[in-house]
Every structure is written in structure tokens, then in C-alpha cells.
Design a protein around this motif. Structure first.
Motif, mmCIF file in Angstrom:
data_model
loop_
_atom_site.group_PDB
_atom_site.id
_atom_site.type_symbol
_atom_site.label_atom_id
_atom_site.label_comp_id
_atom_site.label_asym_id
_atom_site.label_seq_id
_atom_site.Cartn_x
_atom_site.Cartn_y
_atom_site.Cartn_z
ATOM 1 N N LYS A 37 0.856 -1.175 0.000
ATOM 2 C CA LYS A 37 0.000 0.000 0.000
ATOM 3 C C LYS A 37 0.896 1.229 0.000
ATOM 4 N N GLU A 38 0.666 2.108 -0.979
ATOM 5 C CA GLU A 38 1.419 3.354 -1.085
ATOM 6 C C GLU A 38 0.417 4.495 -1.074
ATOM 7 N N GLY A 39 0.346 5.187 0.039
ATOM 8 C CA GLY A 39 -0.643 6.247 0.170
ATOM 9 C C GLY A 39 -2.036 5.657 0.069
ATOM 10 N N HIS A 40 -2.812 6.153 -0.875
ATOM 11 C CA HIS A 40 -4.171 5.661 -1.065
ATOM 12 C C HIS A 40 -4.256 4.578 -2.135
ATOM 13 N N PHE A 41 -3.122 4.065 -2.575
ATOM 14 C CA PHE A 41 -3.101 3.074 -3.643
ATOM 15 C C PHE A 41 -2.610 1.734 -3.119
ATOM 16 N N LEU A 42 -3.188 0.663 -3.650
ATOM 17 C CA LEU A 42 -2.729 -0.685 -3.363
ATOM 18 C C LEU A 42 -2.066 -1.201 -4.622
ATOM 19 N N CYS A 43 -0.771 -1.485 -4.543
ATOM 20 C CA CYS A 43 -0.004 -1.991 -5.691
ATOM 21 C C CYS A 43 0.120 -3.505 -5.555
ATOM 22 N N ILE A 44 -0.275 -4.217 -6.586
ATOM 23 C CA ILE A 44 -0.194 -5.678 -6.595
ATOM 24 C C ILE A 44 0.823 -6.068 -7.647
ATOM 25 N N PHE A 45 1.797 -6.883 -7.264
ATOM 26 C CA PHE A 45 2.884 -7.275 -8.147
ATOM 27 C C PHE A 45 2.697 -8.726 -8.582
ATOM 28 N N LEU A 46 2.643 -8.912 -9.919
ATOM 29 C CA LEU A 46 2.467 -10.236 -10.498
ATOM 30 C C LEU A 46 3.627 -10.558 -11.421
ATOM 31 N N GLU A 47 3.839 -11.833 -11.642
ATOM 32 C CA GLU A 47 4.862 -12.317 -12.565
ATOM 33 C C GLU A 47 4.620 -11.747 -13.963
ATOM 34 N N PHE A 48 5.694 -11.366 -14.641
ATOM 35 C CA PHE A 48 5.579 -10.941 -16.033
ATOM 36 C C PHE A 48 5.437 -12.176 -16.907
ATOM 37 N N VAL A 49 4.446 -12.152 -17.775
ATOM 38 C CA VAL A 49 4.228 -13.255 -18.700
ATOM 39 C C VAL A 49 4.334 -12.696 -20.116
ATOM 40 N N PRO A 50 5.365 -13.091 -20.860
ATOM 41 C CA PRO A 50 5.510 -12.585 -22.227
ATOM 42 C C PRO A 50 4.370 -13.064 -23.112
ATOM 43 N N GLY A 51 4.038 -12.277 -24.103
ATOM 44 C CA GLY A 51 2.994 -12.664 -25.036
ATOM 45 C C GLY A 51 1.673 -11.969 -24.775
ATOM 46 N N GLY A 52 1.524 -11.365 -23.613
ATOM 47 C CA GLY A 52 0.306 -10.621 -23.329
ATOM 48 C C GLY A 52 -0.859 -11.496 -22.932
ATOM 49 N N SER A 53 -2.008 -10.882 -22.875
ATOM 50 C CA SER A 53 -3.228 -11.573 -22.459
ATOM 51 C C SER A 53 -3.882 -12.276 -23.646
ATOM 52 N N MET A 54 -4.812 -13.155 -23.333
ATOM 53 C CA MET A 54 -5.581 -13.816 -24.387
ATOM 54 C C MET A 54 -6.353 -12.767 -25.178
ATOM 55 N N SER A 55 -6.792 -11.734 -24.510
ATOM 56 C CA SER A 55 -7.517 -10.657 -25.196
ATOM 57 C C SER A 55 -6.646 -9.994 -26.256
#
Length: 80
Positions: A37-55
């Protein structure tokens, strides 16, 4: 943004999702790395997955043929 205006139920549900994600380990599931949590923001860190999303794949290449779709579907099912 997480602040005093946020519904407590929404914050609790988000924390529950974070708890679930932090315990999941599988090659077909994006790994949760942490949150802060940084100030009023919640930062969530996820693994980088190359290739992007299915979308993004569908936007770029259009509908998948049945062979590619079956491989993608199996990958999703293995993650379950």
C-alpha cells in the motif's frame, strides 16, 4: 485506489483474493509476487508473462483455429 471511501467489504474481498493468489503455485498460473500500500493506492505485483493476455492475442490475430484453441484451453485447465 484504496481510501476511507472504499467499501470495507470490497477491501476484504480483495485481501481474500490476495491471500488465495499468494498460495497458488503452478506453471500455468501467473505468480503473485507481493503487494504494497502506497498512500491511497494498493499496488499488486504479479509475474511478467511474455505474449500478453488472451484478449491481446485475439485482438491481434483474430479467432483461433481449433488446434490452437485446444492448446490454449488445455493450458487454462491445467491451471485449475
Amino acid at each position: 485506489q484504496v481510501d476511507g471511501q472504499s467499501d470495507k467489504k470490497d477491501v476484504e474481498q480483495l485481501q481474500n483474493e490476495i491471500n488465495i493468489c499468494s498460495s497458488m503455485r503452478h506453471p500455468n498460473i501467473v505468480s503473485y509476487l507481493g503487494s504494497r500500500k502506497e498512500g491511497h493506492f494498493l499496488c499488486i505485483f504479479l509475474e511478467f508473462v511474455p505474449g500478453g493476455s488472451m484478449s491481446s492475442v485475439l485482438t491481434t490475430f483474430g479467432a483461433l483455429n481449433s488446434k490452437v484453441l485446444s492448446v490454449a484451453t488445455m493450458g487454462c485447465l491445467r491451471g485449475l
